[in-house]
Design an enzyme around this catalytic site. Structure first.
Site, PDB file in Angstrom:
ATOM      1  N   PRO A  15       0.883  -1.272  -0.033  1.00 30.96           N
ATOM      2  CA  PRO A  15       0.044  -0.056  -0.011  1.00 30.96           C
ATOM      3  C   PRO A  15       0.866   1.357   0.191  1.00 30.96           C
ATOM      4  O   PRO A  15       2.047   1.394   0.713  1.00 30.96           O
ATOM      5  CB  PRO A  15      -0.848  -0.148   1.370  1.00 30.96           C
ATOM      6  N   ASN A  16       0.299   2.269  -0.696  1.00 26.02           N
ATOM      7  CA  ASN A  16       0.762   3.615  -0.878  1.00 26.02           C
ATOM      8  C   ASN A  16       2.201   3.738  -1.707  1.00 26.02           C
ATOM      9  O   ASN A  16       2.588   4.779  -2.055  1.00 26.02           O
ATOM     10  CB  ASN A  16       0.986   4.293   0.544  1.00 26.02           C
ATOM     11  N   ARG A  23       5.138  10.880  -2.241  1.00 28.82           N
ATOM     12  CA  ARG A  23       5.005  10.802  -0.966  1.00 28.82           C
ATOM     13  C   ARG A  23       6.227  10.679  -0.064  1.00 28.82           C
ATOM     14  O   ARG A  23       7.278   9.897  -0.183  1.00 28.82           O
ATOM     15  CB  ARG A  23       4.555   9.180  -0.982  1.00 28.82           C
ATOM     16  N   TYR A  28      11.610   8.633   1.168  1.00 32.84           N
ATOM     17  CA  TYR A  28      11.337   7.388   0.492  1.00 32.84           C
ATOM     18  C   TYR A  28      12.099   7.817  -1.102  1.00 32.84           C
ATOM     19  O   TYR A  28      12.291   7.023  -1.738  1.00 32.84           O
ATOM     20  CB  TYR A  28       9.895   6.930   0.043  1.00 32.84           C
ATOM     21  N   ASN A  80       7.973  -5.740  -1.064  1.00 34.83           N
ATOM     22  CA  ASN A  80       7.800  -4.548  -0.059  1.00 34.83           C
ATOM     23  C   ASN A  80       6.470  -4.584   0.348  1.00 34.83           C
ATOM     24  O   ASN A  80       5.530  -3.956  -0.469  1.00 34.83           O
ATOM     25  CB  ASN A  80       8.367  -3.125  -0.812  1.00 34.83           C
ATOM     26  N   ALA A  83       3.388  -0.985   4.670  1.00 40.65           N
ATOM     27  CA  ALA A  83       2.811  -0.939   6.244  1.00 40.65           C
ATOM     28  C   ALA A  83       2.202  -2.373   6.690  1.00 40.65           C
ATOM     29  O   ALA A  83       2.358  -2.683   7.768  1.00 40.65           O
ATOM     30  CB  ALA A  83       1.594   0.146   6.269  1.00 40.65           C
ATOM     31  N   HIS A  86       4.196  -4.569   8.899  1.00 44.97           N
ATOM     32  CA  HIS A  86       4.164  -4.364  10.483  1.00 44.97           C
ATOM     33  C   HIS A  86       3.035  -4.868  11.121  1.00 44.97           C
ATOM     34  O   HIS A  86       3.043  -4.866  12.288  1.00 44.97           O
ATOM     35  CB  HIS A  86       4.511  -3.032  10.735  1.00 44.97           C
ATOM     36  N   ASP A  93       1.773 -15.781   6.919  1.00 46.29           N
ATOM     37  CA  ASP A  93       1.165 -17.336   6.969  1.00 46.29           C
ATOM     38  C   ASP A  93       1.397 -17.534   5.074  1.00 46.29           C
ATOM     39  O   ASP A  93       1.839 -18.678   4.862  1.00 46.29           O
ATOM     40  CB  ASP A  93      -0.192 -17.172   7.222  1.00 46.29           C
ATOM     41  N   GLU A 104      12.298  -9.548   1.817  1.00 44.73           N
ATOM     42  CA  GLU A 104      11.822  -8.534   2.153  1.00 44.73           C
ATOM     43  C   GLU A 104      12.704  -7.284   1.866  1.00 44.73           C
ATOM     44  O   GLU A 104      13.805  -7.227   1.895  1.00 44.73           O
ATOM     45  CB  GLU A 104      11.841  -8.498   3.642  1.00 44.73           C
ATOM     46  N   HIS A 106      12.823  -2.685   1.657  1.00 41.93           N
ATOM     47  CA  HIS A 106      12.252  -1.553   1.934  1.00 41.93           C
ATOM     48  C   HIS A 106      13.087  -0.534   1.395  1.00 41.93           C
ATOM     49  O   HIS A 106      14.353  -0.586   1.530  1.00 41.93           O
ATOM     50  CB  HIS A 106      12.175  -1.409   3.749  1.00 41.93           C
ATOM     51  N   LEU A 107      12.468   0.797   0.994  1.00 44.45           N
ATOM     52  CA  LEU A 107      13.575   1.907   0.854  1.00 44.45           C
ATOM     53  C   LEU A 107      14.046   2.448   2.042  1.00 44.45           C
ATOM     54  O   LEU A 107      15.205   2.773   1.994  1.00 44.45           O
ATOM     55  CB  LEU A 107      12.384   2.915   0.011  1.00 44.45           C
ATOM     56  N   SER A 108      13.166   2.585   2.870  1.00 47.32           N
ATOM     57  CA  SER A 108      14.102   3.200   4.185  1.00 47.32           C
ATOM     58  C   SER A 108      14.165   1.970   5.235  1.00 47.32           C
ATOM     59  O   SER A 108      14.171   0.820   4.577  1.00 47.32           O
ATOM     60  CB  SER A 108      12.609   4.197   4.993  1.00 47.32           C
ATOM     61  N   ARG A 113      13.443   3.854  12.330  1.00 45.76           N
ATOM     62  CA  ARG A 113      12.067   4.890  12.463  1.00 45.76           C
ATOM     63  C   ARG A 113      11.327   4.555  13.883  1.00 45.76           C
ATOM     64  O   ARG A 113      11.754   3.860  14.713  1.00 45.76           O
ATOM     65  CB  ARG A 113      11.336   4.631  11.106  1.00 45.76           C
ATOM     66  N   ARG A 117       7.243   0.386  13.528  1.00 42.73           N
ATOM     67  CA  ARG A 117       7.601  -0.196  12.381  1.00 42.73           C
ATOM     68  C   ARG A 117       8.713  -1.266  12.617  1.00 42.73           C
ATOM     69  O   ARG A 117       9.397  -1.768  11.672  1.00 42.73           O
ATOM     70  CB  ARG A 117       8.346   0.974  11.553  1.00 42.73           C
TER      71      ARG A 117
HETATM   72  C1  DQA Z   1       8.522   0.988   3.508  1.00 41.58           C
HETATM   73  C2  DQA Z   1       8.491   0.961   5.041  1.00 41.58           C
HETATM   74  C3  DQA Z   1       7.296   0.793   5.797  1.00 41.58           C
HETATM   75  O1  DQA Z   1       7.249   1.155   7.349  1.00 41.58           O
HETATM   76  C4  DQA Z   1       6.154   1.874   5.205  1.00 41.58           C
HETATM   77  O2  DQA Z   1       4.887   1.729   5.932  1.00 41.58           O
HETATM   78  C5  DQA Z   1       6.216   1.857   4.045  1.00 41.58           C
HETATM   79  C6  DQA Z   1       7.417   1.745   3.054  1.00 41.58           C
HETATM   80  C7  DQA Z   1       9.698   1.394   2.939  1.00 41.58           C
HETATM   81  O3  DQA Z   1       9.873   0.925   1.906  1.00 41.58           O
HETATM   82  O4  DQA Z   1      10.747   1.885   3.489  1.00 41.58           O
HETATM   83  O5  DQA Z   1       4.967   2.084   3.249  1.00 41.58           O
HETATM   84  O6  DQA Z   1       8.147  -0.294   3.408  1.00 41.58           O
END
Ligand code: DQA
Length: 148
Positions: A15-16, A23, A28, A80, A83, A86, A93, A104, A106-108, A113, A117
């Site tokens: 999401p997002n 964003r 990011y 990725n 959210a 978390h 599952d 896994e 993640h950009l950040s 953080r 998270r």
């Molecule tokens: C994220 C880190 C997550 O905590 C956050 O909810 C995101 C982006 C990242 O790529 O850094 O939406 O997955």
């Protein structure tokens, strides 16, 4: 090598991430998700793998795509979960249910953080992780996936 022999790697975005670029760019970065996709297509060509790149704002769709990666005989999944990383026992599952290794991404770096998270359900099932490198996290993760 025929097309059928080229390892397939799913790249699933939660999401997002469709808003990447506009964003919270200070967290990011300014690359859009299309930029990340283009970057990965180029890298995939160099590595001799094929990618299936998708994004959804819906948890169940991500679960369905993890199942699909298994059914398609994918070499690996880069996930990725954004959210849902978390919060989602359903993603954990699904990761545990399939034979395909999940990396896994993640950009950040969520560990640096807010405390909420710091838990990663995805990480509880993932074979590996790459985080904190901005869009390069995906590139490094694709290199790892291609080497599996
Ligand atoms: C994220 C880190 C997550 O905590 C956050 O909810 C995101 C982006 C990242 O790529 O850094 O939406 O997955």
């Amino acid at each position: 090598m025929s097309a059928a022999d080229v390892p397939l790697i799913y790249v699933l975005n939660g999401p997002n991430l469709n808003l990447l670029g506009m964003r919270e760019p200070e967290i990011y970065g300014s690359d859009s998700l299309d930029d990340v996709h283009a970057m990965l297509e180029e890298k995939a060509g160099e590595l001799g793998v094929a990618i299936e790149f998708r994004q959804s704002n819906h948890e169940g769709e991500l679960v369905d795509w993890l199942h699909e990666a298994h059914a398609a005989g994918a070499r690996a999944v880069l996930l990725n979960g954004a959210a849902y990383t978390h919060t989602s026992i359903a993603l954990l599952d699904a990761i545990k249910a399939i034979d395909v290794p999940v990396i896994e991404v993640h950009l950040s770096d969520p560990a640096q953080r807010e405390e909420f998270r710091h838990i990663s359900y995805v990480g509880m099932g993932a074979a590996d992780e790459v985080k904190g490198l901005g869009a390069q996290s995906y590139v490094v993760a694709l290199e790892k996936a291609a080497a599996l």
